[in-house]
Design an enzyme around this catalytic site. Structure first.
Site, mmCIF file in Angstrom:
data_model
loop_
_atom_site.group_PDB
_atom_site.id
_atom_site.type_symbol
_atom_site.label_atom_id
_atom_site.label_comp_id
_atom_site.label_asym_id
_atom_site.label_seq_id
_atom_site.Cartn_x
_atom_site.Cartn_y
_atom_site.Cartn_z
ATOM 1 N N HIS A 1 -7.563 10.567 4.149
ATOM 2 C CA HIS A 1 -7.000 9.519 5.168
ATOM 3 C C HIS A 1 -7.164 9.945 6.361
ATOM 4 O O HIS A 1 -6.766 11.162 6.871
ATOM 5 C CB HIS A 1 -5.452 9.572 4.721
ATOM 6 C CG HIS A 1 -5.234 8.616 3.500
ATOM 7 N ND1 HIS A 1 -4.533 9.212 2.556
ATOM 8 C CD2 HIS A 1 -5.359 7.414 3.115
ATOM 9 C CE1 HIS A 1 -4.563 8.181 1.474
ATOM 10 N NE2 HIS A 1 -4.825 7.267 1.838
ATOM 11 N N ASP B 1 2.421 5.083 -5.544
ATOM 12 C CA ASP B 1 1.553 6.375 -5.263
ATOM 13 C C ASP B 1 2.657 7.452 -5.674
ATOM 14 O O ASP B 1 3.394 7.969 -4.956
ATOM 15 C CB ASP B 1 1.365 6.422 -3.750
ATOM 16 C CG ASP B 1 0.666 7.760 -3.404
ATOM 17 O OD1 ASP B 1 0.323 8.398 -4.403
ATOM 18 O OD2 ASP B 1 0.360 7.883 -2.268
ATOM 19 N N ASP C 1 0.732 -1.161 -0.012
ATOM 20 C CA ASP C 1 -0.015 -0.124 0.022
ATOM 21 C C ASP C 1 0.863 1.163 -0.015
ATOM 22 O O ASP C 1 1.658 1.410 0.907
ATOM 23 C CB ASP C 1 -0.816 -0.003 1.319
ATOM 24 C CG ASP C 1 -1.703 0.939 1.033
ATOM 25 O OD1 ASP C 1 -2.452 1.452 0.092
ATOM 26 O OD2 ASP C 1 -2.454 1.380 2.345
ATOM 27 N N HIS C 2 0.566 2.393 -0.818
ATOM 28 C CA HIS C 2 1.406 3.588 -0.898
ATOM 29 C C HIS C 2 2.863 3.456 -0.974
ATOM 30 O O HIS C 2 3.539 3.957 -0.315
ATOM 31 C CB HIS C 2 0.824 4.395 0.377
ATOM 32 C CG HIS C 2 -0.695 4.816 0.307
ATOM 33 N ND1 HIS C 2 -0.861 5.817 -0.552
ATOM 34 C CD2 HIS C 2 -1.700 4.614 1.020
ATOM 35 C CE1 HIS C 2 -2.225 6.004 -0.444
ATOM 36 N NE2 HIS C 2 -2.665 5.250 0.616
HETATM 37 O O1 G3H Z 1 -4.641 3.086 1.994
HETATM 38 C C1 G3H Z 1 -4.974 3.011 2.977
HETATM 39 C C2 G3H Z 1 -6.244 3.864 3.246
HETATM 40 O O2 G3H Z 1 -6.628 4.755 2.373
HETATM 41 C C3 G3H Z 1 -6.907 3.944 4.543
HETATM 42 O O3 G3H Z 1 -7.409 5.009 4.852
HETATM 43 O O4 G3H Z 1 -6.747 5.130 7.260
HETATM 44 O O5 G3H Z 1 -8.509 6.835 6.566
HETATM 45 O O6 G3H Z 1 -9.093 4.318 6.568
HETATM 46 P P1 G3H Z 1 -7.805 5.310 6.419
HETATM 47 ZN ZN ZN Z 2 -4.540 5.301 1.231
#
Ligand code: G3H
Ligand code: ZN
Length: 328
Positions: free
Chosen positions: A209, A110, A88-89
């Protein structure tokens, strides 16, 4: 079963207008909570509930890349649930390389902090690396900000203590226009997708986020415009904060302005197929631990505190899974 390719989960979900939960893990208990939640929901819904488990580069460094990915693989192997493992990211190609070496089955590159052309260049490079190994790539267009970009820690603590409608009013006043300006522009979408070759698109549609409590409306009008220009699965980020359903908005006294909507609208009419949730699960884990300790301050056995935390996270992911299946 062994990890599955994320495409095998998202393409059928897009056709069926449902979403797959993509939950961020930071430890063993969270991984178990996600998989056990999916197993219980498979029973409850009478159909297989799939799952994406996500590790950010930060979480991968916290656990160690090998151990982090290894835990997910072993837990998936022991279950009948179909599980994809997503990085992720990531914003560096070295992180993408680590993920490929550790057997991740999807990657989010990202480049949203970069100007558009540079974002496309970085994304294209990641796509070439990943596709050569059969791994699909999610890319980010527009920018999904963090609540910390607009409020400091003390202000966030205050926001968390306010009634939902009031918190939304304050966030709207300070950040609403800026978040809107950061949304993905429909006119960029086709060129971005064609030039990068990405498989899934995290287009910014007004979420933030790190909001905690299902209160924030998103711009379904923008999402629909974006969806009409791409036939790829779209990804919702910052989902912990997004209002779940129109009924939810009504109960919390949050009025939806023209073009705004909820997570349910995003899934059923906006083409959102992967829903990323992190903050609220982290809060559930911490609160589960703290509450168990408060109830028994002389407890010395970690498992007596970690267990309730794990249960709390599991119940939260089950709520999301019900919504993603349209069972509300
Ligand atoms: O990539 C992870 C998310 O976009 C999680 O976002 O922490 O606001 O649920 P959040
Ligand atoms: Zn995210």
């Amino acid at each position: 079963m062994p990890l599955v390719n994320e495409k095998d989960l998202l393409i059928p979900a897009l056709k069926e207008r449902r979403a797959v939960g993509a939950f961020n893990a930071n430890n063993m208990e969270m991984i178990q909570a996600f998989i056990w939640g999916a197993e219980e929901m498979t029973e409850e819904l009478g159909r297989p509930v799939d799952l994406v488990i996500q590790l950010s580069p930060g979480a991968s460094k916290y656990a160690g890349w090998a151990l982090g990915a290894g835990m997910v693989k072993i837990a998936a192997n022991e279950s009948k649930t179909r599980v994809a493992l997503n990085l992720d990211h990531a914003n560096k190609l070295e992180e993408v390389q680590e993920a490929l070496e550790r057997g991740f089955t999807a990657v989010l590159i990202d480049g949203s902090a970069l100007p558009l052309e540079e974002n496309m260049k970085l994304t294209r490079q990641a796509v070439e690396m990943c596709h050569s190994k059969g791994v699909p790539v999610e890319a980010e267009l527009g920018k999904i900000p963090r609540i910390e970009d607009y409020f400091n820690a003390a202000e966030i603590a205050k926001l968390r203590s306010l009634p939902a409608a009031e918190a939304v009013r304050v966030i709207r006043e300070k950040a609403g226009k800026k978040v809107e300006d950061l949304m993905a522009k429909p006119e960029d979408v086709e060129r971005f997708v064609a030039k990068t070759g990405c498989d899934f698109l995290a287009a910014a549609f007004g979420s933030i986020h790190g909001i905690w409590d299902d209160v924030w409306p998103i711009r379904v009008d923008r999402l629909i415009e974006i969806q009409e220009r791409t036939h790829l699965p779209l990804v919702s980020h910052g989902s912990s904060g997004i209002l779940m359903t129109p009924k939810d908005a009504q109960e919390k006294g949050i009025e939806l302005a023209e073009g705004e909507g909820t997570l349910l609208d995003a899934i059923q009419t906006g083409g959102v197929t992967k829903v990323n949730v992190a903050t609220v699960l982290s809060i559930s884990f911490i609160e589960g631990f703290v509450d168990a300790y408060k109830a028994n301050p002389s407890e010395k056995d970690f498992r007596k505190l970690g267990g309730p935390s794990r249960d709390r996270v599991k119940e939260k992911v089950k709520e999301y899974m019900r919504l993603f299946a349209g069972r509300i």
